[in-house]
Write a protein that holds these residues in place. Structure first.
Motif, PDB file in Angstrom:
ATOM      1  N   ILE A  68       8.195 -47.039   4.635  1.00  0.00           N
ATOM      2  CA  ILE A  68       7.460 -45.962   3.977  1.00  0.00           C
ATOM      3  C   ILE A  68       6.844 -45.016   5.011  1.00  0.00           C
ATOM      4  CG2 ILE A  68       5.458 -45.445   2.528  1.00  0.00           C
ATOM      5  CD1 ILE A  68       7.978 -46.473   1.074  1.00  0.00           C
ATOM      6  N   LEU A  69       6.290 -45.576   6.082  1.00  0.00           N
ATOM      7  CA  LEU A  69       5.692 -44.735   7.119  1.00  0.00           C
ATOM      8  C   LEU A  69       6.740 -43.870   7.798  1.00  0.00           C
ATOM      9  CD1 LEU A  69       3.212 -47.300   8.738  1.00  0.00           C
ATOM     10  CD2 LEU A  69       2.633 -45.338   7.304  1.00  0.00           C
ATOM     11  N   SER A  70       7.924 -44.438   7.995  1.00  0.00           N
ATOM     12  CA  SER A  70       9.008 -43.668   8.588  1.00  0.00           C
ATOM     13  C   SER A  70       9.432 -42.524   7.673  1.00  0.00           C
ATOM     14  CB  SER A  70      10.202 -44.598   8.867  1.00  0.00           C
ATOM     15  OG  SER A  70      11.275 -43.886   9.430  1.00  0.00           O
ATOM     16  N   GLU A  71       9.511 -42.803   6.371  1.00  0.00           N
ATOM     17  CA  GLU A  71       9.872 -41.758   5.407  1.00  0.00           C
ATOM     18  C   GLU A  71       8.780 -40.702   5.311  1.00  0.00           C
ATOM     19  OE1 GLU A  71      10.604 -43.839   1.810  1.00  0.00           O
ATOM     20  OE2 GLU A  71      12.539 -44.674   2.471  1.00  0.00           O
ATOM     21  N   ASN A  72       7.525 -41.136   5.437  1.00  0.00           N
ATOM     22  CA  ASN A  72       6.423 -40.169   5.380  1.00  0.00           C
ATOM     23  C   ASN A  72       6.456 -39.212   6.569  1.00  0.00           C
ATOM     24  OD1 ASN A  72       3.754 -39.294   4.206  1.00  0.00           O
ATOM     25  ND2 ASN A  72       3.061 -39.934   6.234  1.00  0.00           N
ATOM     26  N   ASN A  73       6.956 -39.675   7.702  1.00  0.00           N
ATOM     27  CA  ASN A  73       7.087 -38.784   8.861  1.00  0.00           C
ATOM     28  C   ASN A  73       8.009 -37.604   8.566  1.00  0.00           C
ATOM     29  OD1 ASN A  73       5.363 -40.069  10.626  1.00  0.00           O
ATOM     30  ND2 ASN A  73       6.961 -41.328  11.565  1.00  0.00           N
ATOM     31  N   GLU A  74       8.956 -37.830   7.658  1.00  0.00           N
ATOM     32  CA  GLU A  74       9.915 -36.772   7.327  1.00  0.00           C
ATOM     33  C   GLU A  74       9.490 -35.963   6.103  1.00  0.00           C
ATOM     34  OE1 GLU A  74      12.314 -36.252   9.429  1.00  0.00           O
ATOM     35  OE2 GLU A  74      11.792 -38.032  10.601  1.00  0.00           O
ATOM     36  N   VAL A 132      -2.744 -41.584   5.605  1.00  0.00           N
ATOM     37  CA  VAL A 132      -2.000 -41.528   6.868  1.00  0.00           C
ATOM     38  C   VAL A 132      -1.787 -40.069   7.219  1.00  0.00           C
ATOM     39  CG1 VAL A 132       0.140 -42.096   8.068  1.00  0.00           C
ATOM     40  CG2 VAL A 132      -0.809 -43.708   6.425  1.00  0.00           C
ATOM     41  N   SER A 133      -2.071 -39.719   8.454  1.00  0.00           N
ATOM     42  CA  SER A 133      -1.900 -38.338   8.873  1.00  0.00           C
ATOM     43  C   SER A 133      -0.419 -37.982   8.967  1.00  0.00           C
ATOM     44  CB  SER A 133      -2.566 -38.115  10.241  1.00  0.00           C
ATOM     45  OG  SER A 133      -2.300 -36.808  10.707  1.00  0.00           O
ATOM     46  N   SER A 134      -0.083 -36.789   8.498  1.00  0.00           N
ATOM     47  CA  SER A 134       1.293 -36.293   8.578  1.00  0.00           C
ATOM     48  C   SER A 134       1.481 -35.330   9.737  1.00  0.00           C
ATOM     49  CB  SER A 134       1.686 -35.599   7.263  1.00  0.00           C
ATOM     50  OG  SER A 134       1.622 -36.503   6.178  1.00  0.00           O
ATOM     51  N   ALA A 135       0.454 -35.167  10.558  1.00  0.00           N
ATOM     52  CA  ALA A 135       0.545 -34.241  11.691  1.00  0.00           C
ATOM     53  C   ALA A 135       1.608 -34.705  12.686  1.00  0.00           C
ATOM     54  CB  ALA A 135      -0.808 -34.115  12.378  1.00  0.00           C
ATOM     55  N   ASN A 172       2.567 -42.661  16.318  1.00  0.00           N
ATOM     56  CA  ASN A 172       1.514 -43.675  16.234  1.00  0.00           C
ATOM     57  C   ASN A 172       1.295 -44.217  14.817  1.00  0.00           C
ATOM     58  OD1 ASN A 172       0.896 -43.314  19.012  1.00  0.00           O
ATOM     59  ND2 ASN A 172      -0.340 -41.517  18.504  1.00  0.00           N
ATOM     60  N   VAL A 173       2.065 -43.715  13.852  1.00  0.00           N
ATOM     61  CA  VAL A 173       1.794 -44.089  12.458  1.00  0.00           C
ATOM     62  C   VAL A 173       2.049 -45.571  12.201  1.00  0.00           C
ATOM     63  CG1 VAL A 173       2.241 -41.788  11.545  1.00  0.00           C
ATOM     64  CG2 VAL A 173       4.124 -43.428  11.736  1.00  0.00           C
ATOM     65  N   PHE A 174       2.904 -46.209  13.007  1.00  0.00           N
ATOM     66  CA  PHE A 174       3.226 -47.603  12.737  1.00  0.00           C
ATOM     67  C   PHE A 174       2.062 -48.539  13.059  1.00  0.00           C
ATOM     68  CE2 PHE A 174       7.392 -45.595  13.463  1.00  0.00           C
ATOM     69  CZ  PHE A 174       7.981 -45.869  12.238  1.00  0.00           C
ATOM     70  N   LEU A 201      14.301 -51.534  11.605  1.00  0.00           N
ATOM     71  CA  LEU A 201      12.968 -51.535  12.202  1.00  0.00           C
ATOM     72  C   LEU A 201      12.858 -50.523  13.330  1.00  0.00           C
ATOM     73  CD1 LEU A 201      12.162 -55.352  12.410  1.00  0.00           C
ATOM     74  CD2 LEU A 201      10.955 -53.671  11.040  1.00  0.00           C
ATOM     75  N   ASN A 202      11.704 -49.905  13.406  1.00  0.00           N
ATOM     76  CA  ASN A 202      11.466 -48.955  14.490  1.00  0.00           C
ATOM     77  C   ASN A 202      11.623 -49.629  15.852  1.00  0.00           C
ATOM     78  OD1 ASN A 202      10.464 -46.352  15.544  1.00  0.00           O
ATOM     79  ND2 ASN A 202       8.688 -47.558  16.180  1.00  0.00           N
ATOM     80  N   SER A 203      11.111 -50.848  15.990  1.00  0.00           N
ATOM     81  CA  SER A 203      11.276 -51.638  17.206  1.00  0.00           C
ATOM     82  C   SER A 203      11.079 -53.104  16.855  1.00  0.00           C
ATOM     83  CB  SER A 203      10.276 -51.213  18.286  1.00  0.00           C
ATOM     84  OG  SER A 203      10.295 -52.126  19.372  1.00  0.00           O
ATOM     85  N   ALA A 204      12.151 -53.884  16.942  1.00  0.00           N
ATOM     86  CA  ALA A 204      12.049 -55.313  16.645  1.00  0.00           C
ATOM     87  C   ALA A 204      11.111 -56.005  17.622  1.00  0.00           C
ATOM     88  CB  ALA A 204      13.435 -55.954  16.690  1.00  0.00           C
ATOM     89  N   PHE A 205      11.117 -55.564  18.887  1.00  0.00           N
ATOM     90  CA  PHE A 205      10.269 -56.182  19.905  1.00  0.00           C
ATOM     91  C   PHE A 205       8.796 -55.900  19.635  1.00  0.00           C
ATOM     92  CE2 PHE A 205       9.367 -56.617  24.724  1.00  0.00           C
ATOM     93  CZ  PHE A 205       9.088 -57.961  24.566  1.00  0.00           C
TER      94      PHE A 205
END
Length: 510
Positions: free
Chosen positions: A88-94, A102-105, A111-113, A439-443
């Motif tokens: 959802i956060l990734s989709e909100n970035n777009e 959550v800021s959309s700036a 940093n949203v994750f 995932l944005n980053s599995a690690f």
């Protein structure tokens, strides 16, 4: 649903002979203490033998009895809940559908994750929030941007659950598992998520809530000018009990913010020779080899700065195969001033590669280190992350040394961490592969998970029980002490919908 303010011992004594009685306690610690009470006090409990299954903790009660009526639905694993949040956060970035929470700036896009854990924690409460929100709107009141964000999040989560055959226990309306049990839930006020299940339980005639008595006797409160004096006086009191031959296993000390006070409390208890055992876990990543993954991450994210490489290679908790070679590389980096990598044109120059002598053992070793570290950073899945660990372990760790005393704790903690990683691999295979999201980053996800976990040694020590605050509340101990009892830290009831501010909370619940 029925209500009672009777003492816990009275409720148990009056109902334990009924094999269909089920006693639900806030925590495992409380459950165990009352099992021991019933066994050790047959004259009061009225029985000399009983079924241990009559006693359970709240979390296990939820998993056993609060289930979906559709057996094809699966209770959503916490990890999958967090994956949904990242999606959802990734989709909100777009698309920028969140306005307040959550800021959309664009400058905060990377940093949203960091909001993942917070949003994942509030998801189970959104059903309760939505019920109050609909009443609020039905009264003709106008929602604000924050309300719209939570409503959007709630609808997206419901759709996600439906599409993937998951269920959230707190979202089910009348899913209480039908049974002949007479259920007694002790002190629901101190259960953080009880409000989410209150409507379900209220509809059941076989459920009794045993609440905190309004006229309960208050404990003695003593004020000290500073924490050092408070700890000293506590330890002297515990020493007095010890000298009076009191069984210290019947003594509990509750400590808000135990992690901060623990070293000072342990020091005083040791000085005065008071036996004790701390019933709290140690973070995986604190003062042990469990932080090796964070150090690997620091190397990759800093471009192999000297400080990160030194911290990584000189970690004394790890049984390195060739620690002398580790030291030689760090020493060579110091001599050649390998402070950090730098930009040259459009490329990044690795200061280590440009400074170390060609065909030297140190340069060859550095290349092996760098290649292995980047496998962690570039892992696109938990399975590949597991492969990166196996590769790192085979190249750099001497597993035979784990049998040495100095590495015993590291071996146990790393074992727990890898077990958690294997669980993530299983969840990835069974569930995440069906979700259309990478995932944005599995690690980063993995490191965030282990940073929140603790390791509790299986120590069978005699002595005073030291608990984090709330863990032993309403447990059967002869003596209970609470230190560091600030007004903020020792409040007992949990606030409903604690994720919204005080003004919104009052407005929503009223």
């Amino acid at each position: 649903m029925n209500f009672s303010e009777d003492k816990i011992s009275e409720v148990i004594s009056a109902n334990i002979k009924n094999v269909d009685s089920l006693f639900v306690f806030p925590t495992d610690v409380v459950q165990t203490s009352w099992i021991n009470w019933a066994i050790k006090n047959p004259d009061e409990s009225g029985v000399r033998a009983f079924n241990l299954d009559q006693f359970t903790a709240w979390d296990k009660f939820k998993s056993d009895y609060l289930k979906a009526s559709d057996e094809n639905l699966i209770c959503i694993p916490p990890v999958v809940r967090k994956v949904f949040v990242q999606k959802i956060l990734s989709e909100n970035n777009e698309m920028h559908f969140f306005k307040r929470i959550v800021s959309s700036a664009s400058e905060f896009k990377d940093n949203v994750f960091s909001f993942t854990d917070w949003i994942a924690k509030i998801l189970p409460s959104l059903k309760l929030w939505n019920e109050h929100f609909e009443k609020y709107c039905a009264a003709g009141k106008i929602p604000d941007d924050e309300d719209d964000d939570y409503k959007k999040l709630f609808e997206l989560y419901k759709e996600f659950l439906k599409q993937n055959n998951f269920y959230e226990p707190s979202y089910l309306d009348s899913n209480f598992k039908k049974n002949e049990k007479q259920i007694f839930i002790f002190y629901p006020e101190i259960l953080e998520d009880f409000a989410e299940f209150q409507n379900i339980l209220c509809a059941e005639e076989n459920v009794t809530l045993v609440c905190i008595p309004k006229n309960a006797q208050s404990g003695r409160c003593v004020f000290y000018n500073d924490a050092r004096k408070e700890i000293r006086m506590l330890v002297l009191r515990l020493r007095q009990l010890h000298l009076e031959k009191i069984d210290l296993r019947t003594v509990a000390v509750n400590v808000p913010c135990l992690e901060n006070i623990r070293p000072y409390l342990e020091r005083e208890l040791s000085i005065y020779s008071v036996p004790f055992t701390v019933r709290a876990g140690v973070p995986y990543t604190k003062n042990c080899g469990g932080d090796i993954f964070q150090k690997i991450k620091d190397c990759a994210s800093s471009g192999f700065s000297y400080d990160s490489v030194r911290s990584f290679l000189l970690d004394g908790y790890i049984p390195w195969k060739n620690f002398d070679l580790n030291e030689r590389l760090v020493r060579a980096g110091n001599e050649k001033r390998c402070v950090c990598s730098y930009e040259e044109g459009e490329s990044i120059k690795d200061i280590w590669l440009s400074s170390l002598d060609d065909e030297s053992a140190e340069k060859e070793f550095y290349l092996k280190i760098k290649d292995t570290v980047l496998q962690f950073e570039n892992a696109s899945s938990f399975q590949k992350l597991k492969f990166a660990w196996d590769n790192f372990k085979s190249k750099f760790i001497d597993e035979k040394k784990f049998s040495e005393e100095r590495y015993t704790t590291t071996d146990k903690i790393l074992g727990r961490i890898i077990t958690d990683l294997n669980n993530l691999v299983s969840i990835e295979r069974d569930y995440l592969s069906k979700i259309n999201y990478k995932l944005n980053s599995a690690f980063d996800f993995f490191i965030n998970e282990i940073n929140q976990k603790t390791y509790t040694p299986n120590e069978k020590k005699y002595g005073v029980n030291i608990f984090p605050y709330r863990l032993s509340v309403c447990a059967d101990f002869e003596y209970q002490f609470v230190i560091n009892a600030t007004q903020r830290d020792v409040s007992v009831p949990f606030r409903k919908l604690g994720f919204i501010n005080d003004v919104e909370n009052v407005r929503c619940l009223n």
